[in-house]
Enzyme design. Structure first.
Site, PDB file in Angstrom:
ATOM      1  N   VAL A   1      17.734  31.981  56.454  1.00  0.00           N
ATOM      2  CA  VAL A   1      17.496  33.178  55.643  1.00  0.00           C
ATOM      3  C   VAL A   1      18.687  33.572  54.790  1.00  0.00           C
ATOM      4  O   VAL A   1      18.574  34.497  53.978  1.00  0.00           O
ATOM      5  CB  VAL A   1      17.097  34.381  56.521  1.00  0.00           C
ATOM      6  CG1 VAL A   1      15.743  34.161  57.157  1.00  0.00           C
ATOM      7  CG2 VAL A   1      18.166  34.680  57.567  1.00  0.00           C
ATOM      8  N   TYR A   2      19.820  32.912  54.932  1.00  0.00           N
ATOM      9  CA  TYR A   2      20.978  33.282  54.120  1.00  0.00           C
ATOM     10  C   TYR A   2      20.681  33.018  52.641  1.00  0.00           C
ATOM     11  O   TYR A   2      20.356  31.893  52.248  1.00  0.00           O
ATOM     12  CB  TYR A   2      22.220  32.498  54.539  1.00  0.00           C
ATOM     13  CG  TYR A   2      22.822  32.917  55.864  1.00  0.00           C
ATOM     14  CD1 TYR A   2      22.366  34.039  56.552  1.00  0.00           C
ATOM     15  CD2 TYR A   2      23.853  32.178  56.436  1.00  0.00           C
ATOM     16  CE1 TYR A   2      22.926  34.410  57.766  1.00  0.00           C
ATOM     17  CE2 TYR A   2      24.421  32.545  57.648  1.00  0.00           C
ATOM     18  CZ  TYR A   2      23.953  33.664  58.314  1.00  0.00           C
ATOM     19  OH  TYR A   2      24.510  34.033  59.505  1.00  0.00           O
ATOM     20  N   SER A   3      20.798  34.086  51.867  1.00  0.00           N
ATOM     21  CA  SER A   3      20.509  34.015  50.426  1.00  0.00           C
ATOM     22  C   SER A   3      19.147  33.395  50.165  1.00  0.00           C
ATOM     23  O   SER A   3      18.950  32.640  49.214  1.00  0.00           O
ATOM     24  CB  SER A   3      21.598  33.227  49.679  1.00  0.00           C
ATOM     25  OG  SER A   3      22.861  33.809  49.884  1.00  0.00           O
ATOM     26  N   GLU A   4      18.188  33.728  51.055  1.00  0.00           N
ATOM     27  CA  GLU A   4      16.802  33.264  50.932  1.00  0.00           C
ATOM     28  C   GLU A   4      16.705  31.743  50.825  1.00  0.00           C
ATOM     29  O   GLU A   4      15.914  31.201  50.048  1.00  0.00           O
ATOM     30  CB  GLU A   4      16.138  33.933  49.719  1.00  0.00           C
ATOM     31  CG  GLU A   4      16.093  35.452  49.841  1.00  0.00           C
ATOM     32  CD  GLU A   4      15.496  36.130  48.624  1.00  0.00           C
ATOM     33  OE1 GLU A   4      15.499  35.507  47.541  1.00  0.00           O
ATOM     34  OE2 GLU A   4      15.021  37.264  48.751  1.00  0.00           O
ATOM     35  N   GLY A   5      17.509  31.057  51.615  1.00  0.00           N
ATOM     36  CA  GLY A   5      17.489  29.602  51.636  1.00  0.00           C
ATOM     37  C   GLY A   5      18.466  28.947  50.683  1.00  0.00           C
ATOM     38  O   GLY A   5      18.705  27.734  50.775  1.00  0.00           O
TER      39      GLY A   5
END
Length: 312
Positions: A52-56
């Site tokens: 989920v970091y920076s939406e992938g």
């Protein structure tokens, strides 16, 4: 950089890990490449990310850097899953294994070295979550299994379950928030980890950046607390209790001739059970300053004084 064994496993990692929560959003490709190169050149190996970091985008950027900048075999890659794009928790077998496959695709690798449920999901039976870890390891998609943000009883239950039957993937690590501003885990999580032979990977070891001293006179315009997506994250540590601890760290730093950041990071790095604090930097210059902490070991009298002023 010195290496440490992760829990009772055979895996060794650098005693500082490089976090990538902002990569692909606040940290662009050029800056990420500079940070990763500096980290590896200093002997760093543990690279931490999550789906989920920076939406992938963090994993996608890491995948690019593995192809173009740093060989995959130079790194111990750790990633996490169990938080959905809309912020809900889902540690079901279906979601976790699908998320792992998606992470491998974004990273451009056939396996990660450490895979962790990002959070405990009360709606999913723990044994189901753990069965996904078993599948990931037995299939070769992950080499080792850990957990993240688990309470002490959740960690104890997970480690006991995994040890209760031959062939299950042992839990080798737990990733939790830990710093001079957040010592609550010393009451229960750390003792549980020590008892189970699980390595502690502290996230936000600099108290969400506050222990660096950058907020002593206000909120700098270029700081995370000045951004809309991190302001609420930093705010809880800007109160008077935190200020007293920050000033004590600054006093110790002045006496040693080092930065407050170095003092705060050295303190948590050498706490019982800790294997590798996960550090994040805004710039490669900032990261180089963090890496200099490798040379510092705090005198016992300073550790004792910091323990007293930040006592939980």
């Amino acid at each position: 950089m010195k290496q440490r064994r992760l829990g009772r496993s055979g895996l060794t990692v650098s005693r500082l890990g490089l976090g990538t929560m902002t990569w692909g959003r606040d940290t662009d490709t050029g800056e990420a490449a500079a940070q990763l190169t500096a980290f590896v050149d200093a002997g760093g190996t543990l690279l931490d990310t999550a789906d989920v970091y920076s939406e992938g985008q963090s994993e996608l950027l890491i995948g690019h850097l593995l192809r173009e900048v740093v060989p995959r075999d130079d790194l111990v890659i750790a990633t996490k899953a169990a938080i959905t794009p809309d912020g809900h928790y889902d540690a079901s077998r279906r979601h976790l294994l699908g998320a792992l496959d998606a992470s491998l695709d974004r990273l451009g690798v056939d396996h990660v070295d450490l895979w962790q449920p990002h959070v405990y999901d009360p709606a999913t039976p723990l044994e189901e979550t753990l069965s996904a870890l078993d599948e990931a390891v037995s299939s070769g998609r992950a080499r080792y299994a850990g957990v993240s943000n688990y309470a002490a009883w959740q960690l104890a239950k997970a480690t006991t379950w995994q040890r209760s039957w031959p062939g299950r993937a042992p839990i080798v690590s737990t990733q939790v928030e830990y710093s001079l501003l957040h010592r609550e885990i010393e009451r229960d999580v750390v003792p549980a980890a020590l008892d189970a032979g699980v390595g502690v990977l502290p996230w936000s070891p600099l108290g969400r950046g506050v222990l660096s001293g950058k907020y002593r006179t206000g909120i700098p315009a270029d700081s995370r607390a000045a951004t809309p997506h991190f302001a609420e994250f930093v705010q809880p540590y800007l109160g008077e209790d935190s200020r007293r601890i920050v000033e004590s760290v600054a006093t110790a730093a002045d006496g040693l001739g080092v930065s407050p950041l170095a003092v705060a990071l050295s303190w948590v790095r050498d706490q019982p059970g800790v294997v590798a604090p996960i550090i994040g930097a805004r710039t490669s210059g900032q990261l180089l300053g963090i890496l200099e902490t490798e040379q510092l070991t705090l005198p016992q009298e300073i550790r004792d004084a910091l323990d007293d002023v930040s006592d939980v």
